[in-house]
Design a protein around this motif. Structure first.
Motif, PDB file in Angstrom:
ATOM      1  N   ILE A 181       0.854  -1.192   0.000  1.00 34.73           N
ATOM      2  CA  ILE A 181       0.000   0.000   0.000  1.00 34.73           C
ATOM      3  C   ILE A 181       0.887   1.237   0.000  1.00 34.73           C
ATOM      4  CG2 ILE A 181      -1.993  -1.049   1.110  1.00 34.73           C
ATOM      5  CD1 ILE A 181      -1.012   0.126   3.755  1.00 34.73           C
ATOM      6  N   GLY A 182       0.358   2.339  -0.533  1.00 31.61           N
ATOM      7  CA  GLY A 182       1.092   3.585  -0.606  1.00 31.61           C
ATOM      8  C   GLY A 182       0.743   4.532   0.529  1.00 31.61           C
ATOM      9  N   PRO A 183       1.303   5.757   0.517  1.00 29.52           N
ATOM     10  CA  PRO A 183       1.081   6.740   1.599  1.00 29.52           C
ATOM     11  C   PRO A 183      -0.397   7.079   1.810  1.00 29.52           C
ATOM     12  CG  PRO A 183       2.911   7.419   0.190  1.00 29.52           C
ATOM     13  CD  PRO A 183       2.270   6.252  -0.486  1.00 29.52           C
ATOM     14  N   LYS A 184      -1.185   7.028   0.763  1.00 28.73           N
ATOM     15  CA  LYS A 184      -2.620   7.297   0.876  1.00 28.73           C
ATOM     16  C   LYS A 184      -3.415   5.999   0.932  1.00 28.73           C
ATOM     17  CE  LYS A 184      -2.175  11.794   0.548  1.00 28.73           C
ATOM     18  NZ  LYS A 184      -2.507  12.691   1.683  1.00 28.73           N
ATOM     19  N   PHE A 185      -2.713   4.906   1.264  1.00 28.54           N
ATOM     20  CA  PHE A 185      -3.306   3.568   1.347  1.00 28.54           C
ATOM     21  C   PHE A 185      -3.858   3.091   0.007  1.00 28.54           C
ATOM     22  CE2 PHE A 185      -3.475   5.396   5.588  1.00 28.54           C
ATOM     23  CZ  PHE A 185      -2.833   4.413   6.322  1.00 28.54           C
ATOM     24  N   GLU A 186      -3.245   3.591  -1.071  1.00 27.48           N
ATOM     25  CA  GLU A 186      -3.640   3.148  -2.406  1.00 27.48           C
ATOM     26  C   GLU A 186      -2.928   1.847  -2.738  1.00 27.48           C
ATOM     27  OE1 GLU A 186      -0.006   5.762  -3.078  1.00 27.48           O
ATOM     28  OE2 GLU A 186      -1.765   5.733  -1.768  1.00 27.48           O
ATOM     29  N   PRO A 187      -3.515   0.997  -3.580  1.00 33.60           N
ATOM     30  CA  PRO A 187      -2.884  -0.284  -3.950  1.00 33.60           C
ATOM     31  C   PRO A 187      -1.727  -0.102  -4.922  1.00 33.60           C
ATOM     32  CG  PRO A 187      -4.951  -0.010  -5.130  1.00 33.60           C
ATOM     33  CD  PRO A 187      -4.853   1.141  -4.165  1.00 33.60           C
ATOM     34  N   PHE A 188      -0.956  -1.174  -5.092  1.00 35.74           N
ATOM     35  CA  PHE A 188       0.166  -1.204  -6.015  1.00 35.74           C
ATOM     36  C   PHE A 188      -0.113  -2.206  -7.133  1.00 35.74           C
ATOM     37  CE2 PHE A 188       2.392   1.408  -3.181  1.00 35.74           C
ATOM     38  CZ  PHE A 188       3.655   1.720  -3.685  1.00 35.74           C
ATOM     39  N   LEU A 189       0.629  -2.060  -8.248  1.00 31.65           N
ATOM     40  CA  LEU A 189       0.569  -2.984  -9.369  1.00 31.65           C
ATOM     41  C   LEU A 189       1.989  -3.343  -9.785  1.00 31.65           C
ATOM     42  CD1 LEU A 189      -2.143  -1.160 -11.520  1.00 31.65           C
ATOM     43  CD2 LEU A 189      -2.480  -3.283 -10.262  1.00 31.65           C
ATOM     44  N   PHE A 190       2.164  -4.578 -10.230  1.00 35.25           N
ATOM     45  CA  PHE A 190       3.450  -5.006 -10.791  1.00 35.25           C
ATOM     46  C   PHE A 190       3.221  -5.450 -12.224  1.00 35.25           C
ATOM     47  CE2 PHE A 190       6.572  -8.284 -11.861  1.00 35.25           C
ATOM     48  CZ  PHE A 190       7.761  -7.589 -11.629  1.00 35.25           C
ATOM     49  N   PHE A 191       3.930  -4.819 -13.174  1.00 31.98           N
ATOM     50  CA  PHE A 191       3.732  -5.136 -14.583  1.00 31.98           C
ATOM     51  C   PHE A 191       5.002  -4.810 -15.357  1.00 31.98           C
ATOM     52  CE2 PHE A 191       2.327  -0.846 -13.719  1.00 31.98           C
ATOM     53  CZ  PHE A 191       2.802  -0.089 -14.771  1.00 31.98           C
ATOM     54  N   GLU A 192       5.021  -5.230 -16.618  1.00 33.57           N
ATOM     55  CA  GLU A 192       6.199  -5.023 -17.471  1.00 33.57           C
ATOM     56  C   GLU A 192       5.822  -4.242 -18.710  1.00 33.57           C
ATOM     57  OE1 GLU A 192       9.814  -7.542 -19.659  1.00 33.57           O
ATOM     58  OE2 GLU A 192       7.966  -8.561 -19.057  1.00 33.57           O
ATOM     59  N   THR A 193       6.697  -3.337 -19.121  1.00 36.62           N
ATOM     60  CA  THR A 193       6.578  -2.632 -20.389  1.00 36.62           C
ATOM     61  C   THR A 193       7.880  -2.833 -21.161  1.00 36.62           C
ATOM     62  OG1 THR A 193       7.509  -0.536 -19.590  1.00 36.62           O
ATOM     63  CG2 THR A 193       5.141  -0.898 -19.251  1.00 36.62           C
ATOM     64  N   GLY A 196      10.974  -2.015 -19.169  1.00 37.42           N
ATOM     65  CA  GLY A 196      11.374  -2.785 -17.997  1.00 37.42           C
ATOM     66  C   GLY A 196      10.191  -3.058 -17.080  1.00 37.42           C
ATOM     67  N   TYR A 197      10.509  -3.504 -15.856  1.00 37.93           N
ATOM     68  CA  TYR A 197       9.469  -3.838 -14.877  1.00 37.93           C
ATOM     69  C   TYR A 197       9.028  -2.587 -14.118  1.00 37.93           C
ATOM     70  CZ  TYR A 197      10.659  -8.717 -15.679  1.00 37.93           C
ATOM     71  OH  TYR A 197      10.872  -9.941 -16.255  1.00 37.93           O
ATOM     72  N   ASN A 198       7.775  -2.629 -13.639  1.00 37.10           N
ATOM     73  CA  ASN A 198       7.203  -1.517 -12.900  1.00 37.10           C
ATOM     74  C   ASN A 198       6.516  -2.029 -11.643  1.00 37.10           C
ATOM     75  OD1 ASN A 198       7.135   1.055 -14.950  1.00 37.10           O
ATOM     76  ND2 ASN A 198       6.917  -0.878 -16.055  1.00 37.10           N
ATOM     77  N   PHE A 199       6.881  -1.444 -10.502  1.00 31.64           N
ATOM     78  CA  PHE A 199       6.198  -1.681  -9.233  1.00 31.64           C
ATOM     79  C   PHE A 199       5.647  -0.320  -8.816  1.00 31.64           C
ATOM     80  CE2 PHE A 199       6.637  -2.075  -4.465  1.00 31.64           C
ATOM     81  CZ  PHE A 199       5.539  -2.907  -4.311  1.00 31.64           C
ATOM     82  N   ARG A 200       4.401  -0.035  -9.226  1.00 26.07           N
ATOM     83  CA  ARG A 200       3.905   1.328  -9.179  1.00 26.07           C
ATOM     84  C   ARG A 200       2.652   1.467  -8.330  1.00 26.07           C
ATOM     85  NH1 ARG A 200       5.511   4.730 -13.009  1.00 26.07           N
ATOM     86  NH2 ARG A 200       5.014   6.187 -11.328  1.00 26.07           N
ATOM     87  N   SER A 201       2.578   2.578  -7.672  1.00 25.39           N
ATOM     88  CA  SER A 201       1.390   2.953  -6.915  1.00 25.39           C
ATOM     89  C   SER A 201       0.291   3.397  -7.887  1.00 25.39           C
ATOM     90  CB  SER A 201       1.741   4.093  -5.961  1.00 25.39           C
ATOM     91  OG  SER A 201       0.613   4.846  -5.624  1.00 25.39           O
ATOM     92  N   VAL A 202      -0.939   2.985  -7.613  1.00 21.30           N
ATOM     93  CA  VAL A 202      -2.060   3.399  -8.472  1.00 21.30           C
ATOM     94  C   VAL A 202      -2.196   4.918  -8.456  1.00 21.30           C
ATOM     95  CG1 VAL A 202      -4.574   3.318  -8.716  1.00 21.30           C
ATOM     96  CG2 VAL A 202      -3.300   1.223  -8.260  1.00 21.30           C
ATOM     97  N   LYS A 203      -1.924   5.554  -7.322  1.00 22.95           N
ATOM     98  CA  LYS A 203      -1.996   7.017  -7.224  1.00 22.95           C
ATOM     99  C   LYS A 203      -1.020   7.674  -8.195  1.00 22.95           C
ATOM    100  CE  LYS A 203      -1.242  10.764  -3.895  1.00 22.95           C
ATOM    101  NZ  LYS A 203      -0.023  11.304  -4.514  1.00 22.95           N
ATOM    102  N   GLU A 204       0.219   7.143  -8.265  1.00 23.77           N
ATOM    103  CA  GLU A 204       1.211   7.712  -9.176  1.00 23.77           C
ATOM    104  C   GLU A 204       0.850   7.453 -10.633  1.00 23.77           C
ATOM    105  OE1 GLU A 204       3.701   9.679  -8.396  1.00 23.77           O
ATOM    106  OE2 GLU A 204       3.106   9.565  -6.285  1.00 23.77           O
ATOM    107  N   LEU A 205       0.304   6.278 -10.905  1.00 25.64           N
ATOM    108  CA  LEU A 205      -0.071   5.954 -12.288  1.00 25.64           C
ATOM    109  C   LEU A 205      -1.185   6.862 -12.791  1.00 25.64           C
ATOM    110  CD1 LEU A 205      -0.037   2.031 -12.269  1.00 25.64           C
ATOM    111  CD2 LEU A 205       1.588   3.543 -13.411  1.00 25.64           C
ATOM    112  N   THR A 206      -2.180   7.086 -11.963  1.00 25.20           N
ATOM    113  CA  THR A 206      -3.329   7.903 -12.397  1.00 25.20           C
ATOM    114  C   THR A 206      -2.987   9.383 -12.496  1.00 25.20           C
ATOM    115  OG1 THR A 206      -4.086   8.007 -10.092  1.00 25.20           O
ATOM    116  CG2 THR A 206      -5.048   6.298 -11.506  1.00 25.20           C
ATOM    117  N   SER A 207      -1.861   9.795 -11.891  1.00 30.03           N
ATOM    118  CA  SER A 207      -1.466  11.201 -11.974  1.00 30.03           C
ATOM    119  C   SER A 207      -0.647  11.506 -13.223  1.00 30.03           C
ATOM    120  CB  SER A 207      -0.659  11.590 -10.727  1.00 30.03           C
ATOM    121  OG  SER A 207       0.565  10.870 -10.674  1.00 30.03           O
TER     122      SER A 207
END
Length: 302
Positions: A181-193, A196-207
């Protein structure tokens, strides 16, 4: 440098088909056979996949032969980069498709591809203990899997620990993403592009700034006078085709097995594992290149 256009096509210079360990001059360039090339990135999947459609006039599937596990390197450039880049995949499945073009129908070959990491890890299980932030643990798992790809990661909350329960590295990473979970208790996702690989917060992705927007509409709603753009938004046909599936064969021990020898008198058992990769090293053993599992469009040869 020109402005980046995410919808611009790759400038592909070569598509080299080979087996692991081959020298560069042994690799077979199939670029001129390429009819269609697609890369699939999914934020809910830990690795990319791809598909190459071949106008296979050289019958490379039988003559090479394609038996699954072959490597394919795609060399390309994009408008934003001045240097050539490379994507590597492995053949997981071979299929056939019928294409209609200018009123004529012809058959092509489909090579369904997975990343080399996804192919290798189907035989790889980790049993290890990890501590630190999930960001650190993700990086360790990728390195233990043997991948040199970069990991773009956001910082999750808390210091954690993780025990890999005989899972492959990417499955461990996908599981960790569900727990982070992130600072705002948002979930994370792990995926590849492709980067390379991405371990990203949904909050950061949507911004992030959107590259493009797509609108999906139901079919047969508009008149025959609708514009091409609206027609393009709809799926006109979807078909599942039968074919040999290399990844399923590996998962179901199609190239080896584990044998238990039970001794009821002495109340003990012995474990013996036999795999194609080991047996093929012995002299006189029938090689899969000489007797391929896949022949033409007729599935698995028995």
């Amino acid at each position: 440098k020109s402005a980046y256009n995410p919808l611009a096509q790759f400038n592909i210079s070569a598509i080299k088909l080979h087996r692991d360990g081959w020298a560069d001059n042994e690799k077979y360039d199939i670029r001129d056979m390429m009819f269609e090339f697609n890369i699939y990135e999914d934020i809910f999947d830990g690795s990319m996949s791809a598909c190459i459609v071949l106008a296979d006039y050289a019958n490379v599937v039988d003559n090479f032969p394609i038996v699954g596990g072959e490597r394919i390197d795609i060399f390309y450039k994009t408008p934003i980069d001045d240097y050539e880049q490379k994507l590597s995949f492995a053949v997981a499945k071979v299929g056939a498709r019928h294409i209609e073009l200018d009123g004529s129908e012809f058959s092509v070959e489909e090579l369904h591809l997975v990343t080399p990491e996804r192919l290798v890890e189907s035989d790889y299980a980790l049993s290890n203990h990890y501590e630190g932030t999930y960001k650190d643990i993700i990086q360790q798992l990728i390195e233990h899997g043997g991948s040199e790809k970069t990991v773009k990661a956001d910082e999750p909350l808390y210091v954690q620990s993780f025990i890999a329960p005989l899972w492959p590295p990417l499955k461990c990473c996908e599981h960790i993403a569900k727990r982070a979970i992130g600072p705002k208790f948002e979930p994370f996702l792990f995926f590849e592009t492709v980067d390379g690989y991405n371990f990203r917060s949904v909050k950061e992705l949507t911004s992030q700034k959107a590259f493009a927007r797509y609108k999906i509409e139901p079919g047969r709603v508009f008149s025959d006078r609708e514009d091409f753009d609206r027609k393009f938004r709809r799926v006109l046909k979807y078909e599942i085709l039968e074919s040999g599936n290399r990844m399923r064969q590996r998962d179901e021990m199609g190239f080896g097995g584990t044998i238990y020898f039970i001794d009821p008198i002495n109340v003990r058992y012995n474990l013996d594992s036999r795999f194609y990769d080991e047996m093929v090293k012995s002299e006189g053993y029938a090689k899969v290149d000489k007797y391929p599992l896949y022949s033409g469009w007729h599935g698995i040869k028995t």
